[in-house]
Design a protein around this motif. Structure first.
Motif, PDB file in Angstrom:
ATOM      1  N   VAL A   7      65.811   0.655 -18.378  1.00 28.98           N
ATOM      2  CA  VAL A   7      67.123   1.035 -18.902  1.00 28.98           C
ATOM      3  C   VAL A   7      67.527   2.424 -18.411  1.00 28.98           C
ATOM      4  O   VAL A   7      66.696   3.339 -18.314  1.00 28.98           O
ATOM      5  CB  VAL A   7      67.112   0.966 -20.446  1.00 28.98           C
ATOM      6  N   ASP A   8      68.802   2.558 -18.031  1.00 30.63           N
ATOM      7  CA  ASP A   8      69.414   3.816 -17.571  1.00 30.63           C
ATOM      8  C   ASP A   8      68.969   4.248 -16.180  1.00 30.63           C
ATOM      9  O   ASP A   8      69.364   5.327 -15.725  1.00 30.63           O
ATOM     10  CB  ASP A   8      69.151   4.965 -18.558  1.00 30.63           C
ATOM     11  N   ARG A   9      68.192   3.449 -15.486  1.00 33.74           N
ATOM     12  CA  ARG A   9      67.722   3.815 -14.135  1.00 33.74           C
ATOM     13  C   ARG A   9      68.568   3.062 -13.095  1.00 33.74           C
ATOM     14  O   ARG A   9      68.288   1.914 -12.746  1.00 33.74           O
ATOM     15  CB  ARG A   9      66.248   3.489 -13.977  1.00 33.74           C
ATOM     16  N   ALA A  10      69.621   3.717 -12.608  1.00 38.96           N
ATOM     17  CA  ALA A  10      70.563   3.074 -11.692  1.00 38.96           C
ATOM     18  C   ALA A  10      69.891   2.619 -10.403  1.00 38.96           C
ATOM     19  O   ALA A  10      70.199   1.550  -9.862  1.00 38.96           O
ATOM     20  CB  ALA A  10      71.713   4.025 -11.379  1.00 38.96           C
ATOM     21  N   GLU A  11      68.955   3.430  -9.890  1.00 39.69           N
ATOM     22  CA  GLU A  11      68.306   3.057  -8.632  1.00 39.69           C
ATOM     23  C   GLU A  11      67.448   1.807  -8.804  1.00 39.69           C
ATOM     24  O   GLU A  11      67.354   0.961  -7.897  1.00 39.69           O
ATOM     25  CB  GLU A  11      67.466   4.230  -8.092  1.00 39.69           C
ATOM     26  N   LEU A  12      66.856   1.634  -9.996  1.00 40.25           N
ATOM     27  CA  LEU A  12      66.054   0.434 -10.252  1.00 40.25           C
ATOM     28  C   LEU A  12      66.946  -0.778 -10.500  1.00 40.25           C
ATOM     29  O   LEU A  12      66.581  -1.908 -10.151  1.00 40.25           O
ATOM     30  CB  LEU A  12      65.125   0.670 -11.440  1.00 40.25           C
ATOM     31  N   LEU A  13      68.103  -0.551 -11.086  1.00 40.17           N
ATOM     32  CA  LEU A  13      69.061  -1.640 -11.243  1.00 40.17           C
ATOM     33  C   LEU A  13      69.544  -2.117  -9.872  1.00 40.17           C
ATOM     34  O   LEU A  13      69.616  -3.336  -9.623  1.00 40.17           O
ATOM     35  CB  LEU A  13      70.243  -1.185 -12.096  1.00 40.17           C
TER      36      LEU A  13
ATOM     37  N   GLU B 187      76.684   2.085 -25.897  1.00 39.27           N
ATOM     38  CA  GLU B 187      75.441   1.328 -25.977  1.00 39.27           C
ATOM     39  C   GLU B 187      75.291   0.297 -24.857  1.00 39.27           C
ATOM     40  O   GLU B 187      74.189  -0.150 -24.553  1.00 39.27           O
ATOM     41  CB  GLU B 187      75.326   0.627 -27.334  1.00 39.27           C
ATOM     42  N   LYS B 188      76.393  -0.076 -24.199  1.00 44.06           N
ATOM     43  CA  LYS B 188      76.326  -1.085 -23.146  1.00 44.06           C
ATOM     44  C   LYS B 188      75.901  -0.509 -21.799  1.00 44.06           C
ATOM     45  O   LYS B 188      75.601  -1.251 -20.862  1.00 44.06           O
ATOM     46  CB  LYS B 188      77.672  -1.787 -23.003  1.00 44.06           C
ATOM     47  N   ALA B 189      75.899   0.830 -21.661  1.00 43.03           N
ATOM     48  CA  ALA B 189      75.410   1.507 -20.447  1.00 43.03           C
ATOM     49  C   ALA B 189      76.116   1.027 -19.183  1.00 43.03           C
ATOM     50  O   ALA B 189      75.487   0.872 -18.125  1.00 43.03           O
ATOM     51  CB  ALA B 189      73.888   1.332 -20.320  1.00 43.03           C
ATOM     52  N   LEU B 190      77.414   0.813 -19.276  1.00 41.94           N
ATOM     53  CA  LEU B 190      78.146   0.360 -18.095  1.00 41.94           C
ATOM     54  C   LEU B 190      78.236   1.443 -17.026  1.00 41.94           C
ATOM     55  O   LEU B 190      78.465   1.138 -15.848  1.00 41.94           O
ATOM     56  CB  LEU B 190      79.545  -0.116 -18.498  1.00 41.94           C
ATOM     57  N   ASP B 191      78.034   2.694 -17.423  1.00 38.05           N
ATOM     58  CA  ASP B 191      77.968   3.762 -16.428  1.00 38.05           C
ATOM     59  C   ASP B 191      76.778   3.546 -15.479  1.00 38.05           C
ATOM     60  O   ASP B 191      76.866   3.851 -14.278  1.00 38.05           O
ATOM     61  CB  ASP B 191      77.869   5.125 -17.113  1.00 38.05           C
ATOM     62  N   THR B 192      75.679   3.004 -16.000  1.00 35.50           N
ATOM     63  CA  THR B 192      74.517   2.705 -15.151  1.00 35.50           C
ATOM     64  C   THR B 192      74.886   1.661 -14.100  1.00 35.50           C
ATOM     65  O   THR B 192      74.461   1.755 -12.943  1.00 35.50           O
ATOM     66  CB  THR B 192      73.335   2.199 -16.006  1.00 35.50           C
ATOM     67  N   ALA B 193      75.694   0.683 -14.498  1.00 33.22           N
ATOM     68  CA  ALA B 193      76.131  -0.347 -13.546  1.00 33.22           C
ATOM     69  C   ALA B 193      76.955   0.261 -12.428  1.00 33.22           C
ATOM     70  O   ALA B 193      76.784  -0.092 -11.245  1.00 33.22           O
ATOM     71  CB  ALA B 193      76.936  -1.416 -14.281  1.00 33.22           C
ATOM     72  N   LEU B 194      77.841   1.191 -12.757  1.00 37.52           N
ATOM     73  CA  LEU B 194      78.666   1.832 -11.728  1.00 37.52           C
ATOM     74  C   LEU B 194      77.817   2.701 -10.802  1.00 37.52           C
ATOM     75  O   LEU B 194      78.023   2.714  -9.579  1.00 37.52           O
ATOM     76  CB  LEU B 194      79.757   2.666 -12.390  1.00 37.52           C
ATOM     77  N   ARG B 195      76.862   3.413 -11.368  1.00 37.86           N
ATOM     78  CA  ARG B 195      76.001   4.261 -10.539  1.00 37.86           C
ATOM     79  C   ARG B 195      75.146   3.393  -9.598  1.00 37.86           C
ATOM     80  O   ARG B 195      74.854   3.789  -8.468  1.00 37.86           O
ATOM     81  CB  ARG B 195      75.123   5.142 -11.422  1.00 37.86           C
ATOM     82  N   ALA B 196      74.732   2.225 -10.091  1.00 40.74           N
ATOM     83  CA  ALA B 196      73.978   1.307  -9.227  1.00 40.74           C
ATOM     84  C   ALA B 196      74.869   0.759  -8.118  1.00 40.74           C
ATOM     85  O   ALA B 196      74.422   0.611  -6.966  1.00 40.74           O
ATOM     86  CB  ALA B 196      73.408   0.164 -10.063  1.00 40.74           C
ATOM     87  N   LEU B 197      76.128   0.463  -8.447  1.00 44.73           N
ATOM     88  CA  LEU B 197      77.052  -0.051  -7.439  1.00 44.73           C
ATOM     89  C   LEU B 197      77.189   0.937  -6.278  1.00 44.73           C
ATOM     90  O   LEU B 197      77.277   0.534  -5.114  1.00 44.73           O
ATOM     91  CB  LEU B 197      78.415  -0.322  -8.079  1.00 44.73           C
TER      92      LEU B 197
END
Length: 352
Positions: A296-302, A186-196
């Motif tokens: 939410v879940d959009r790495a490029e927007l993050l 639920e924390k979507a930390l995978d999105t953070a890594l993809r944004a990195l």
């Protein structure tokens, strides 16, 4: 004294989590006057150095279940006439409702919901609904409008008073992007890594905490080629975390669902610039201009949101944090709890 009754808290397990942080604050602020009981110990917490436990560990066999039944019966007998039980989240709510029935002394159980109810474990969800149908609750409180049914009573979590920090905040080491969250889906930390992976090579993320997805997240970081820029530092005590918040470039919470995260409130207290997913639970920040939101879940927007934190944006976020600190101060929220408990007492006297 907020009410004429003894007020005791019940929490499922001892661990570093939002409900436990709020329980510690309610006790420290004087809203709770009779201590906090944990059903069992899962992990140590600097917030409760000498916890009161029903059992040492979760029951794992019939003998353990019998031991819990006996301990529950003894505790029910120890409850005083008209005692208020503030029960925090799922199994603790079911337990307190049972104790209130066993005590038969006008014990008043208040269910305090820190999660969306549909996210409770299936057994706990069924138990909460049964207790509600049986009239076991004197009241139900929700920590955020984002998880509350229409018309329900909401008492939001407060922005903590940093004067109560144990020290060392000024000594925190600078970090770039900081995430303080359980490592779970639920924390979507995978999105953070993809944004990195989309950010320049000098950008880094520090992950504080742990959970069931830690190994999977480390593997993802390696697969994305960012393992040297994604730092998994594990659990840290509360002051060390706040020190990082005070010295980070950006505090990030990319969650798919939340209620009212204590980590965000602490980030507001420590004057961190915040980036969050655009879920309803984060509206209390974005409505005041205290956070930059991304879909939410959009790495490029993050990645784009993190890069948008220029001087002008940071000045605007700072003004938003002032507004949040004012509306959700410990004093303001404590008054809501005290008013609620006084009204609960008055209702009881009116029915006597």
């Amino acid at each position: 004294m907020p009410s004429n009754s003894r007020v005791t808290q019940v929490v499922t397990q001892l661990e570093p989590a939002g409900a436990q942080s709020i329980a510690a604050w309610l006790e420290a602020s004087g809203v709770v006057n009779s201590g906090t009981l944990f059903l069992y110990e899962k992990a140590q917490s600097d917030l409760f150095p000498d916890p009161k436990l029903l059992l040492e560990t979760r029951p794992k066999n019939p003998a353990g279940a019998l031991k819990m039944v006996r301990a529950t019966s003894r505790w029910a007998k120890s409850c005083s006439e008209g005692e208020v039980l503030l029960a925090h989240t799922h199994y603790a709510i079911v337990f307190a409702a049972l104790v209130g029935r066993l005590a038969r002394k006008g014990v008043k159980t208040v269910a305090v919901h820190h999660w969306p109810e549909d996210r409770y474990p299936r057994g706990a969800r069924a138990g909460v609904r049964l207790a509600r149908r049986l009239g076991c609750f004197a009241a139900e409180i929700y920590c955020s409008a984002a998880v509350a049914p229409r018309g329900a009573k909401v008492i939001p979590n407060p922005v903590p008073n940093t004067d109560r920090a144990l020290g060392g905040v000024a000594d925190g080491h600078p970090v770039d992007i900081l995430v303080v969250a359980r490592h779970a889906e639920e924390k979507a930390l995978d999105t953070a890594l993809r944004a990195l992976a989309l950010l320049p090579d000098d950008r880094t993320i520090t992950f504080v905490g742990g959970g069931p997805d830690t190994d999977e997240l480390k593997a993802l970081a390696k697969g994305l080629g960012v393992s040297d820029r994604a730092h998994f530092v594990g659990r840290m005590d509360n002051d060390a975390v706040r020190a990082l918040m005070a010295n980070c470039t950006a505090f990030l919470l990319p969650s798919r669902w939340e209620a009212m995260p204590v980590s965000l409130l602490e980030a507001v207290a420590m004057d961190a610039d915040i980036v969050v997913s655009n879920i309803a639970a984060h509206d209390f920040l974005t409505d005041e201009g205290a956070a930059v939101a991304f879909e939410v879940d959009r790495a490029e927007l993050l990645a784009r949101a993190l890069e948008s934190l220029d001087a002008t944006t940071r000045e605007s976020l700072a003004r938003g944090r002032v507004a949040v600190r004012s509306s959700l101060s410990e004093v303001a929220v404590a008054r809501k709890w005290q008013s609620f408990l006084r009204d609960l007492d008055a209702d009881e006297r009116g029915c006597a």
